[in-house]
Design a protein around this motif. Structure first.
Motif, PDB file in Angstrom:
ATOM      1  N   VAL A  20       0.846  -1.065  -0.087  1.00 28.70           N
ATOM      2  CA  VAL A  20      -0.211  -0.020  -0.044  1.00 28.70           C
ATOM      3  C   VAL A  20       0.919   1.178  -0.277  1.00 28.70           C
ATOM      4  O   VAL A  20       1.741   1.313   0.794  1.00 28.70           O
ATOM      5  CB  VAL A  20      -0.979   0.025   1.391  1.00 28.70           C
ATOM      6  CG1 VAL A  20      -1.761   1.236   1.208  1.00 28.70           C
ATOM      7  CG2 VAL A  20      -1.800  -1.381   1.453  1.00 28.70           C
ATOM      8  N   PRO A  21       0.599   2.294  -0.953  1.00 30.67           N
ATOM      9  CA  PRO A  21       1.462   3.424  -1.000  1.00 30.67           C
ATOM     10  C   PRO A  21       1.246   4.184   0.193  1.00 30.67           C
ATOM     11  O   PRO A  21       0.113   4.124   0.769  1.00 30.67           O
ATOM     12  CB  PRO A  21       1.034   4.269  -2.173  1.00 30.67           C
ATOM     13  CG  PRO A  21       0.066   3.249  -2.676  1.00 30.67           C
ATOM     14  CD  PRO A  21      -0.282   2.002  -1.977  1.00 30.67           C
ATOM     15  N   PRO A  22       2.085   4.988   0.601  1.00 27.10           N
ATOM     16  CA  PRO A  22       1.885   5.888   1.987  1.00 27.10           C
ATOM     17  C   PRO A  22       0.966   6.964   1.484  1.00 27.10           C
ATOM     18  O   PRO A  22       0.521   7.190   0.419  1.00 27.10           O
ATOM     19  CB  PRO A  22       3.359   6.569   2.144  1.00 27.10           C
ATOM     20  CG  PRO A  22       3.995   6.626   0.736  1.00 27.10           C
ATOM     21  CD  PRO A  22       3.425   5.288   0.107  1.00 27.10           C
ATOM     22  N   GLY A  23       0.428   7.671   2.443  1.00 28.85           N
ATOM     23  CA  GLY A  23      -0.379   8.828   2.178  1.00 28.85           C
ATOM     24  C   GLY A  23       0.164   9.738   1.191  1.00 28.85           C
ATOM     25  O   GLY A  23       1.367   9.722   0.967  1.00 28.85           O
ATOM     26  N   SER A  24      -0.717  10.587   0.560  1.00 29.43           N
ATOM     27  CA  SER A  24      -0.229  11.464  -0.309  1.00 29.43           C
ATOM     28  C   SER A  24       0.540  12.870   0.293  1.00 29.43           C
ATOM     29  O   SER A  24       0.006  13.333   1.148  1.00 29.43           O
ATOM     30  CB  SER A  24      -1.359  12.134  -1.316  1.00 29.43           C
ATOM     31  OG  SER A  24      -1.198  13.342  -1.736  1.00 29.43           O
ATOM     32  N   VAL A 238      -6.643  11.071   4.381  1.00 28.06           N
ATOM     33  CA  VAL A 238      -5.676  11.378   3.236  1.00 28.06           C
ATOM     34  C   VAL A 238      -5.614  10.533   2.600  1.00 28.06           C
ATOM     35  O   VAL A 238      -5.470   9.139   3.034  1.00 28.06           O
ATOM     36  CB  VAL A 238      -4.307  11.841   3.626  1.00 28.06           C
ATOM     37  CG1 VAL A 238      -3.385  12.076   2.626  1.00 28.06           C
ATOM     38  CG2 VAL A 238      -4.272  13.032   4.716  1.00 28.06           C
ATOM     39  N   GLU A 239      -5.850  10.715   1.142  1.00 29.60           N
ATOM     40  CA  GLU A 239      -5.778   9.399   0.122  1.00 29.60           C
ATOM     41  C   GLU A 239      -4.201   8.908  -0.167  1.00 29.60           C
ATOM     42  O   GLU A 239      -3.317   9.653   0.081  1.00 29.60           O
ATOM     43  CB  GLU A 239      -6.458   9.309  -1.099  1.00 29.60           C
ATOM     44  CG  GLU A 239      -5.824  10.312  -1.886  1.00 29.60           C
ATOM     45  CD  GLU A 239      -6.898  10.659  -3.251  1.00 29.60           C
ATOM     46  OE1 GLU A 239      -7.970  10.634  -3.060  1.00 29.60           O
ATOM     47  OE2 GLU A 239      -6.279  10.841  -4.517  1.00 29.60           O
ATOM     48  N   PRO A 240      -3.980   7.319  -0.523  1.00 29.97           N
ATOM     49  CA  PRO A 240      -2.622   7.113  -0.699  1.00 29.97           C
ATOM     50  C   PRO A 240      -2.111   7.975  -1.853  1.00 29.97           C
ATOM     51  O   PRO A 240      -2.921   8.799  -2.712  1.00 29.97           O
ATOM     52  CB  PRO A 240      -2.709   5.718  -0.984  1.00 29.97           C
ATOM     53  CG  PRO A 240      -4.118   5.201  -0.615  1.00 29.97           C
ATOM     54  CD  PRO A 240      -5.106   6.414  -0.498  1.00 29.97           C
ATOM     55  N   ALA A 245       2.224   5.366  -6.253  1.00 31.23           N
ATOM     56  CA  ALA A 245       1.520   4.228  -6.713  1.00 31.23           C
ATOM     57  C   ALA A 245       2.238   4.139  -8.015  1.00 31.23           C
ATOM     58  O   ALA A 245       2.444   2.810  -8.498  1.00 31.23           O
ATOM     59  CB  ALA A 245       0.124   4.330  -6.845  1.00 31.23           C
ATOM     60  N   THR A 246       2.866   4.929  -8.815  1.00 32.12           N
ATOM     61  CA  THR A 246       3.167   4.653 -10.139  1.00 32.12           C
ATOM     62  C   THR A 246       4.531   3.747 -10.241  1.00 32.12           C
ATOM     63  O   THR A 246       4.736   3.057 -11.003  1.00 32.12           O
ATOM     64  CB  THR A 246       3.704   5.953 -10.814  1.00 32.12           C
ATOM     65  OG1 THR A 246       4.907   6.741 -10.134  1.00 32.12           O
ATOM     66  CG2 THR A 246       2.799   7.093 -10.947  1.00 32.12           C
ATOM     67  N   TYR A 247       5.275   3.732  -9.201  1.00 33.62           N
ATOM     68  CA  TYR A 247       6.271   2.859  -9.212  1.00 33.62           C
ATOM     69  C   TYR A 247       5.907   1.325  -8.870  1.00 33.62           C
ATOM     70  O   TYR A 247       6.549   0.468  -9.640  1.00 33.62           O
ATOM     71  CB  TYR A 247       7.476   3.062  -8.038  1.00 33.62           C
ATOM     72  CG  TYR A 247       7.842   4.560  -7.892  1.00 33.62           C
ATOM     73  CD1 TYR A 247       8.575   5.216  -8.881  1.00 33.62           C
ATOM     74  CD2 TYR A 247       7.205   5.480  -7.043  1.00 33.62           C
ATOM     75  CE1 TYR A 247       8.753   6.548  -9.107  1.00 33.62           C
ATOM     76  CE2 TYR A 247       7.742   6.793  -7.110  1.00 33.62           C
ATOM     77  CZ  TYR A 247       8.352   7.273  -8.117  1.00 33.62           C
ATOM     78  OH  TYR A 247       8.574   8.838  -8.367  1.00 33.62           O
ATOM     79  N   LEU A 248       4.937   1.322  -8.066  1.00 30.24           N
ATOM     80  CA  LEU A 248       4.476  -0.111  -7.818  1.00 30.24           C
ATOM     81  C   LEU A 248       3.513  -0.677  -9.181  1.00 30.24           C
ATOM     82  O   LEU A 248       3.703  -1.836  -9.396  1.00 30.24           O
ATOM     83  CB  LEU A 248       3.338  -0.120  -6.609  1.00 30.24           C
ATOM     84  CG  LEU A 248       4.091   0.393  -5.405  1.00 30.24           C
ATOM     85  CD1 LEU A 248       3.209   0.806  -4.415  1.00 30.24           C
ATOM     86  CD2 LEU A 248       5.379  -0.739  -4.889  1.00 30.24           C
ATOM     87  N   TRP A 249       2.857   0.331  -9.762  1.00 34.62           N
ATOM     88  CA  TRP A 249       2.150  -0.014 -11.072  1.00 34.62           C
ATOM     89  C   TRP A 249       3.240  -0.499 -12.087  1.00 34.62           C
ATOM     90  O   TRP A 249       3.166  -1.389 -12.950  1.00 34.62           O
ATOM     91  CB  TRP A 249       1.547   0.880 -11.576  1.00 34.62           C
ATOM     92  CG  TRP A 249       0.124   1.362 -10.693  1.00 34.62           C
ATOM     93  CD1 TRP A 249      -0.455   0.322  -9.978  1.00 34.62           C
ATOM     94  CD2 TRP A 249      -0.338   2.532 -10.695  1.00 34.62           C
ATOM     95  NE1 TRP A 249      -1.633   0.954  -9.607  1.00 34.62           N
ATOM     96  CE2 TRP A 249      -1.687   2.468  -9.958  1.00 34.62           C
ATOM     97  CE3 TRP A 249      -0.255   3.881 -11.230  1.00 34.62           C
ATOM     98  CZ2 TRP A 249      -2.261   3.525  -9.677  1.00 34.62           C
ATOM     99  CZ3 TRP A 249      -1.069   5.223 -10.937  1.00 34.62           C
ATOM    100  CH2 TRP A 249      -2.211   4.689 -10.208  1.00 34.62           C
ATOM    101  N   ALA A 250       4.370   0.248 -12.282  1.00 37.76           N
ATOM    102  CA  ALA A 250       5.445   0.094 -13.212  1.00 37.76           C
ATOM    103  C   ALA A 250       6.094  -1.341 -12.720  1.00 37.76           C
ATOM    104  O   ALA A 250       6.453  -2.151 -13.674  1.00 37.76           O
ATOM    105  CB  ALA A 250       6.462   1.049 -13.183  1.00 37.76           C
TER     106      ALA A 250
END
Ligand SMILES: O=C(O)C1=C[C@@H](OP(=O)(O)O)[C@@H](O)[C@H](O)C1
Ligand SMILES: C=C(OP(=O)(O)O)C(=O)O
Length: 419
Positions: A20-24, A238-240, A245-250
Motif C-alpha cells: 500500500v503506498p503511503p499517504g499523499s 488522506v488518500e494514498p 503508486a506509479t512505481y508499484l504499477w510499473a
C-alpha cells in the motif's frame, strides 16, 4: 541503516503481494496547513510521515500550532485560528509544497517570517509568487528569485485581485488560494499565461479548502474567487499517494507480477493517477507522451519506456527542470549511463530510445540521483530487469516514501550486500 548506495538484484520471479503506498504528500501538506490555520482540533488520518511533511509540521509548530502524532499515519492538529511569527527562519529542506504554501500563508501572520530551504530549494524559483504577494500590498522579498523569502505580514490585503503565472509551478496558485480564505476580503485569483503545471493540483487544493470550510468557486477556466471565511477544524482522511503508486504499477508490468495496492486505480483524485492507463499499455506505450498533467510520474514512465517495444518522446515537461533537480537531465543521464544512446534531450523534450533486449542483461551503472527521490525510485525499476544497477544516495526516498526499499523487499526484491 543508512547506506550511500544500493544495488538491486533483479528478481527471478514476478513481484507479487500487497504493497500500500503511503499517504499523499500533496494532500497531507495541504491538510496540515489548513488545519493549522483553523481554530480548533483537526484529525488527519492516512497521512504521510516523511521529510516533506515533517518540514511542514515543524514549521507550523514554530508558528504556534500544536501537532501531535498518535501513530505512524495520523496528525492531530490544534490551531488558534492565527499563525504566530516564528522566532527563527522556517527551514523547509527541499519541500516545494511546504515552501510555496508557507510563503503565501506568511502573509496572514502579524510579523516577519523568513522561509528558507536547503541548497536545492534555494535554486527553485519563487519570484512569481513573491510578486503576486507584493501586488496585494504585502511586503515580501527575495534577493535571488528563490528562497530565502522574507514576508512581513499583517493579514490584510490592499487589493482583491491577484494575477499569477503558474507556468513554472502550480504550487504558487495553490499557495495563494489557501492563503486567500484567511484574508480580510474576497479575492479573485487569475492565471496568466498558457501553461500551468498539472491543473489537477489546483483541484486538490480547492477540495481540501472546502473540507476545512472554505468557500471557493471556479468562476472561469482561469479564475477562482475565494471568500474570507477562514478555516474550520475538520477530521480529514488522506488518500494514498498516486505518484508513489506509479512505481508499484510499473514494477508490476515490468515483472508481469500482481501487486495489490489496497486502493483501486480509479479511486485517486491526484493528477499522477492518470499514469495508470499509460503504464497498463506497456510494452506498447504511445510514441508521444504529454507529461504536463502527470509531471511527477514522468521519471517512472521514462524508465519504463526504456523497456518498451518502440521509442517514446516526452513533451510538455519543461518544468521538470525546476523540480528537486533537473529531471530531464537526470533521467537522460541515468539512462545514457545504462546504455549509450538510450535517451537524449531535444530542447525540453526527452526522447527514450527503448530496447526490450535490455531486460536480462548485466549493465553495471551507478545512478546519480541528484538527491531526488523520484530519480532513485524510478531507476530502481531498471534494476528489476538489468543486473548491476546501483542507486547512489538511496535514502533520498525519505522525501516522500521512506519505506520504499522495504516495500520493494516485501514484494520479493533483494539487494546486494554492500555493508
Ligand atoms: O501542488 C502539489 O502538491 C504539487 C504540484 C506539482 O509541482 P509544480 O506545481 O511545482 O509543478 C508537483 O510536481 C509536486 O510534487 C506537488
Ligand atoms: C516535485 C516534487 O516535489 P515538491 O515540488 O513538492 O518539492 C515531487 O515530489 O516530485
Amino acid at each position: 541503516m543508512s547506506k550511500d548506495k544500493l544495488t538491486i538484484i533483479p528478481p527471478d520471479k514476478p513481484l507479487t503481494g500487497r504493497a500500500v503506498p503511503p499517504g499523499s504528500k500533496s494532500i497531507t501538506n495541504r491538510a496540515l496547513l489548513l488545519a493549522g490555520l483553523a481554530k480548533g482540533t483537526s484529525r488527519l488520518t492516512g497521512a504521510l510521515k516523511s521529510d516533506d511533511t515533517r518540514y511542514m509540521a515543524d514549521a507550523l509548530r514554530a508558528m504556534g500550532v500544536i501537532i501531535e502524532e498518535p501513530d505512524d499515519t495520523s496528525f492531530v492538529v490544534t490551531g488558534s485560528g492565527k499563525l504566530l511569527p516564528p522566532q527563527v527562519p522556517l527551514f523547509l529542506g527541499n519541500a516545494g509544497t511546504a515552501t510555496r504554501f508557507l510563503t503565501a500563508a506568511a502573509a496572514l501572520v502579524d510579523g516577519t517570517v523568513v522561509v528558507d530551504g536547503d541548497q536545492h530549494m534555494r535554486k527553485r524559483p519563487i519570484g512569481p509568487l513573491v510578486d503576486a504577494l507584493r501586488s496585494l500590498g504585502i511586503d515580501a522579498s527575495t534577493e535571488t528569485g528563490c528562497p530565502p523569502v522574507t514576508v512581513k505580514g499583517t493579514g490584510r490585503f490592499e487589493a482583491s485581485r491577484i494575477q499569477i503565472d503558474g507556468g513554472l509551478s502550480s504550487q504558487y496558485v495553490s499557495a495563494l488560494l489557501m492563503m486567500a480564505a484567511g484574508g480580510d476580503r474576497a479575492v479573485t485569483i487569475e492565471l496568466l499565461g498558457e501553461d500551468i503545471g498539472a491543473l489537477g493540483y489546483i483541484d486538490l487544493t480547492t477540495a481540501a479548502m472546502r473540507a476545512f470550510g472554505a468557500k471557493v468557486e471556479k468562476t472561469s477556466a482561469v479564475t477562482w474567487r475565494v471568500e474570507p471565511t477562514g478555516y474550520a477544524a475538520a477530521d480529514f482522511v488522506v488518500e494514498p499517494d498516486a505518484s508513489a503508486a506509479t512505481y508499484l504499477w510499473a514494477a508490476e508490468v515490468l515483472t508481469s507480477g500482481k501487486i495489490d495496492l489496497g486502493v483501486a486505480n480509479g479511486a485517486f483524485t491526484q493528477p499522477d493517477a492518470k499514469a495508470y492507463d499509460l503504464i497498463a499499455q506497456f510494452p506498447h506505450l504511445p510514441a508521444v507522451i504529454d507529461g504536463s498533467q502527470m509531471q511527477d510520474a514522468v521519471p517512472t514512465l521514462a524508465v519504463l519506456a526504456a523497456f518498451n517495444e518502440t521509442p517514446v518522446r516526452f513533451v510538455g515537461i519543461a518544468n521538470l527542470r525546476v523540480k528537486e533537480c533537473d529531471r530531464i537531465r537526470a533521467v537522460s543521464t541515468g539512462l545514457t549511463q545504462i546504455r549509450p544512446g538510450l535517451a537524449h534531450e531535444e530542447g525540453d523534450d526527452l526522447i527514450v530510445q527503448s530496447d526490450p533486449s535490455l531486460a536480462g542483461q548485466r549493465l553495471p551503472a551507478k545512478i546519480d540521483t541528484f538527491a531526488d527521490h523520484r530519480i532513485a525510485m524510478s531507476f530502481a525499476l531498471a534494476g528489476l530487469k538489468i543486473a548491476g544497477i546501483t542507486i547512489l544516495d538511496p535514502d533520498c526516498v525519505g522525501k516522500t516514501f521512506p519505506a520504499y526499499w522495504r516495500t520493494l523487499a516485501g514484494l520479493g526484491v533483494t539487494y546486494a550486500d554492500e555493508s
